[in-house]
Enzyme design. Structure first.
Site, PDB file in Angstrom:
ATOM      1  N   THR A  96       0.857  -1.200   0.000  1.00  0.00           N
ATOM      2  CA  THR A  96       0.000   0.000   0.000  1.00  0.00           C
ATOM      3  C   THR A  96       0.878   1.229   0.000  1.00  0.00           C
ATOM      4  O   THR A  96       1.874   1.286   0.731  1.00  0.00           O
ATOM      5  CB  THR A  96      -0.902   0.029   1.244  1.00  0.00           C
ATOM      6  OG1 THR A  96      -0.097  -0.152   2.400  1.00  0.00           O
ATOM      7  CG2 THR A  96      -1.995  -1.011   1.170  1.00  0.00           C
TER       8      THR A  96
ATOM      9  N   ASN B 205       1.481   4.551   1.285  1.00  0.00           N
ATOM     10  CA  ASN B 205       1.023   5.404   2.398  1.00  0.00           C
ATOM     11  C   ASN B 205       1.167   6.878   2.010  1.00  0.00           C
ATOM     12  O   ASN B 205       2.231   7.296   1.560  1.00  0.00           O
ATOM     13  CB  ASN B 205       1.852   5.122   3.646  1.00  0.00           C
ATOM     14  CG  ASN B 205       1.559   3.753   4.229  1.00  0.00           C
ATOM     15  OD1 ASN B 205       1.498   2.760   3.497  1.00  0.00           O
ATOM     16  ND2 ASN B 205       1.348   3.683   5.521  1.00  0.00           N
TER      17      ASN B 205
ATOM     18  N   GLU C 275      -4.099   4.654   2.639  1.00  0.00           N
ATOM     19  CA  GLU C 275      -3.195   3.725   1.937  1.00  0.00           C
ATOM     20  C   GLU C 275      -3.872   3.066   0.745  1.00  0.00           C
ATOM     21  O   GLU C 275      -4.635   2.124   0.925  1.00  0.00           O
ATOM     22  CB  GLU C 275      -2.760   2.580   2.859  1.00  0.00           C
ATOM     23  CG  GLU C 275      -2.337   2.948   4.241  1.00  0.00           C
ATOM     24  CD  GLU C 275      -1.896   1.711   5.020  1.00  0.00           C
ATOM     25  OE1 GLU C 275      -1.440   0.724   4.412  1.00  0.00           O
ATOM     26  OE2 GLU C 275      -2.024   1.730   6.246  1.00  0.00           O
TER      27      GLU C 275
HETATM   28  C1  LIG Z   1      -7.911  -3.478   0.851  1.00  0.00           C
HETATM   29  C2  LIG Z   1      -7.383  -3.245   2.236  1.00  0.00           C
HETATM   30  C3  LIG Z   1      -8.159  -3.564   3.342  1.00  0.00           C
HETATM   31  C4  LIG Z   1      -7.678  -3.371   4.626  1.00  0.00           C
HETATM   32  N1  LIG Z   1      -8.470  -3.703   5.706  1.00  0.00           N
HETATM   33  C5  LIG Z   1      -7.972  -3.588   6.957  1.00  0.00           C
HETATM   34  C6  LIG Z   1      -8.760  -3.980   8.085  1.00  0.00           C
HETATM   35  O1  LIG Z   1      -9.926  -4.363   7.985  1.00  0.00           O
HETATM   36  N2  LIG Z   1      -8.188  -3.917   9.291  1.00  0.00           N
HETATM   37  C7  LIG Z   1      -6.902  -3.479   9.478  1.00  0.00           C
HETATM   38  O2  LIG Z   1      -6.433  -3.482  10.612  1.00  0.00           O
HETATM   39  N3  LIG Z   1      -6.143  -3.044   8.434  1.00  0.00           N
HETATM   40  C8  LIG Z   1      -6.637  -3.092   7.177  1.00  0.00           C
HETATM   41  N4  LIG Z   1      -5.887  -2.678   6.105  1.00  0.00           N
HETATM   42  C9  LIG Z   1      -4.618  -1.995   6.341  1.00  0.00           C
HETATM   43  C10 LIG Z   1      -3.438  -2.953   6.510  1.00  0.00           C
HETATM   44  O3  LIG Z   1      -3.379  -3.369   7.841  1.00  0.00           O
HETATM   45  C11 LIG Z   1      -2.177  -2.183   6.130  1.00  0.00           C
HETATM   46  O4  LIG Z   1      -2.259  -1.786   4.808  1.00  0.00           O
HETATM   47  C12 LIG Z   1      -0.991  -3.065   6.346  1.00  0.00           C
HETATM   48  O5  LIG Z   1      -0.786  -3.248   7.726  1.00  0.00           O
HETATM   49  C13 LIG Z   1       0.261  -2.491   5.709  1.00  0.00           C
HETATM   50  O6  LIG Z   1       0.659  -1.331   6.352  1.00  0.00           O
HETATM   51  P1  LIG Z   1       1.959  -0.548   5.855  1.00  0.00           P
HETATM   52  O7  LIG Z   1       1.674   0.016   4.488  1.00  0.00           O
HETATM   53  O8  LIG Z   1       2.161   0.544   6.882  1.00  0.00           O
HETATM   54  O9  LIG Z   1       3.092  -1.517   5.831  1.00  0.00           O
HETATM   55  C14 LIG Z   1      -6.364  -2.845   4.818  1.00  0.00           C
HETATM   56  C15 LIG Z   1      -5.584  -2.515   3.696  1.00  0.00           C
HETATM   57  C16 LIG Z   1      -6.082  -2.707   2.415  1.00  0.00           C
HETATM   58  C17 LIG Z   1      -5.233  -2.339   1.243  1.00  0.00           C
HETATM   59  N1  LIG Z   2       0.281  -2.274  -6.415  1.00  0.00           N
HETATM   60  C1  LIG Z   2       0.872  -1.457  -5.526  1.00  0.00           C
HETATM   61  N2  LIG Z   2       0.121  -0.604  -4.788  1.00  0.00           N
HETATM   62  C2  LIG Z   2       0.717   0.224  -3.896  1.00  0.00           C
HETATM   63  N3  LIG Z   2       2.047   0.280  -3.697  1.00  0.00           N
HETATM   64  C3  LIG Z   2       2.848  -0.535  -4.419  1.00  0.00           C
HETATM   65  C4  LIG Z   2       2.290  -1.439  -5.363  1.00  0.00           C
HETATM   66  N4  LIG Z   2       3.290  -2.135  -5.931  1.00  0.00           N
HETATM   67  C5  LIG Z   2       4.416  -1.714  -5.386  1.00  0.00           C
HETATM   68  N5  LIG Z   2       4.178  -0.743  -4.473  1.00  0.00           N
HETATM   69  C6  LIG Z   2       5.251  -0.069  -3.688  1.00  0.00           C
HETATM   70  O1  LIG Z   2       5.275  -0.681  -2.409  1.00  0.00           O
HETATM   71  C7  LIG Z   2       5.213   0.295  -1.398  1.00  0.00           C
HETATM   72  C8  LIG Z   2       4.381  -0.216  -0.243  1.00  0.00           C
HETATM   73  O2  LIG Z   2       4.928  -1.386   0.313  1.00  0.00           O
HETATM   74  P1  LIG Z   2       4.644  -1.706   1.830  1.00  0.00           P
HETATM   75  O3  LIG Z   2       5.271  -3.032   2.120  1.00  0.00           O
HETATM   76  O4  LIG Z   2       3.193  -1.533   2.121  1.00  0.00           O
HETATM   77  O5  LIG Z   2       5.533  -0.627   2.551  1.00  0.00           O
HETATM   78  P2  LIG Z   2       5.153   0.703   3.347  1.00  0.00           P
HETATM   79  O6  LIG Z   2       4.806   0.250   4.701  1.00  0.00           O
HETATM   80  O7  LIG Z   2       6.392   1.556   3.289  1.00  0.00           O
HETATM   81  O8  LIG Z   2       3.987   1.351   2.654  1.00  0.00           O
HETATM   82  C9  LIG Z   2       4.569   1.501  -2.027  1.00  0.00           C
HETATM   83  O9  LIG Z   2       4.978   2.722  -1.427  1.00  0.00           O
HETATM   84  C10 LIG Z   2       5.032   1.413  -3.477  1.00  0.00           C
HETATM   85  O10 LIG Z   2       6.268   2.094  -3.625  1.00  0.00           O
END
Ligand SMILES: Cc1cc2nc3c(=O)[nH]c(=O)nc-3n(C[C@H](O)[C@H](O)[C@H](O)COP(=O)(O)O)c2cc1C
Ligand SMILES: Nc1ncnc2c1ncn2[C@@H]1O[C@H](COP(=O)(O)OP(=O)(O)O)[C@@H](O)[C@H]1O
Length: 286
Positions: free
Chosen positions: A172, A174, A231
């Site tokens: 995702t 962020n 995200e």
């Molecule tokens: C489609 C989608 C659904 C999600 N649903 C939840 C949820 O129901 N509960 C939750 O705690 N986090 C949810 N998340 C958030 C994830 O916990 C979060 O993207 C993940 O921990 C990665 O975090 P990071 O980008 O900081 O690494 C969701 C994320 C996505 C993309």
């Molecule tokens: N399909 C995608 N959607 C969102 N981010 C992506 C995707 N593919 C690759 N990325 C890259 O991965 C990163 C997110 O990885 P993630 O493990 O969630 O790390 P972070 O916690 O730093 O967001 C994004 O910031 C982007 O650079």
């Protein structure tokens, strides 16, 4: 183009935002104010407008714009030349105090002109900024989009998160948001994701192109997160997005975020979310 009296529940501004989205260009609001001193006061209006999708605002003191009580055609032509505009959405009453001809502005500037009467409000309750804001905060982005004429947009820069997403199979991006962004209520949303820089490309993705996305707004309760994050997970692509300025357009909420007891349950929910996002976006006009 408008004068300050139309700020707020503003049909004109939203028509401009919707037209800009249709054309894939930025929406610049040209605001006419009676005196330079009042230009300071409209900063607050600028914050409100930024939350409603206006990308930039130019404030023009009336004395400079025209002695006749409104935009005159040559002033508009000058501004359009400086801003490389492709279309103008304007209140006919603002053209030379109502005595001007919007079509003449079009001929003079050579761009498409759309005249919108800001007082023509058929459903006043649905055209107020307060209504749209309330719907957004409630997560009802579909109602907000219907009122405004285009999906709500949030712009941000992609920053590092907790580094978990990739491991879960759902990376995702962020977003670090501008301080005046209007962030919808917590939810998992179907929407569109676009990298603003049209010269950018990576991993098969290109700037200026919109991609379907599942956008999570929550405190990530499964991980007892404290920060509320926005995200987007972009469907079916992979690219390094860090540092890019991106937009997310919110079409519909598919679910409220939950605290899952296991990572497996969260992953299964995200898989369902992605399929639901596909279904929602399949039916909307691309
Ligand atoms: C489609 C989608 C659904 C999600 N649903 C939840 C949820 O129901 N509960 C939750 O705690 N986090 C949810 N998340 C958030 C994830 O916990 C979060 O993207 C993940 O921990 C990665 O975090 P990071 O980008 O900081 O690494 C969701 C994320 C996505 C993309
Ligand atoms: N399909 C995608 N959607 C969102 N981010 C992506 C995707 N593919 C690759 N990325 C890259 O991965 C990163 C997110 O990885 P993630 O493990 O969630 O790390 P972070 O916690 O730093 O967001 C994004 O910031 C982007 O650079």
């Amino acid at each position: 183009m408008c004068d300050g009296s139309q700020l707020g529940g503003d049909r004109l501004v939203w028509s401009g935002v919707a037209e800009a989205r249709r054309l894939g260009v930025a929406c610049v609001l040209l605001l006419l104010v009676p005196s330079p001193a009042e230009a300071v006061a409209v900063e607050d209006a600028g914050r409100l407008l930024a939350g409603l999708g206006v990308d930039a605002m130019c404030v023009q003191p009336l004395a400079v714009a025209s002695a006749r009580g409104g935009w005159d055609e040559s002033t508009v032509a000058g501004l359009v030349a400086k801003l490389p505009a492709v279309a103008l959405v304007l209140d006919p009453a603002a053209v030379a105090g109502g005595g001007g001809d919007p079509a003449a502005v079009g001929r003079r500037t050579g761009v498409a002109v759309h005249a919108v009467d800001p007082s023509g409000r058929r459903q006043p309750d649905r055209l107020s900024a307060a209504y749209v804001r309330e719907r957004l905060l409630a997560g009802d982005v579909a109602a907000a989009a219907e009122a405004v004429g285009c999906p709500h947009r949030v712009t941000g820069v992609v920053v590092h998160g907790e580094g978990r997403g990739n491991g879960l199979g759902f990376p995702t991006a962020n977003l670090a948001l501008g301080e005046h962004s209007v962030v919808p209520g917590d939810g998992i949303y179907a929407g569109w994701f676009t990298v603003v820089d049209r010269s950018w490309s990576d991993g098969g993705m290109a700037g200026g192109v919109r991609y379907p996305a599942a956008i999570s707004i929550s405190r990530n309760p499964t991980f007892a997160g404290r920060r509320r994050t926005v995200e987007p997970h972009v469907l079916d692509v992979s690219a390094n997005l860090y540092g890019q300025t991106v937009t997310t357009d919110f079409v519909e909420r598919v679910r409220v975020p939950e605290r899952f007891d296991s990572i497996e349950e969260l992953i299964a929910a995200m898989q369902r979310d992605v399929e639901n996002v596909r279904l929602v976006l399949r039916d909307v006009n691309r």
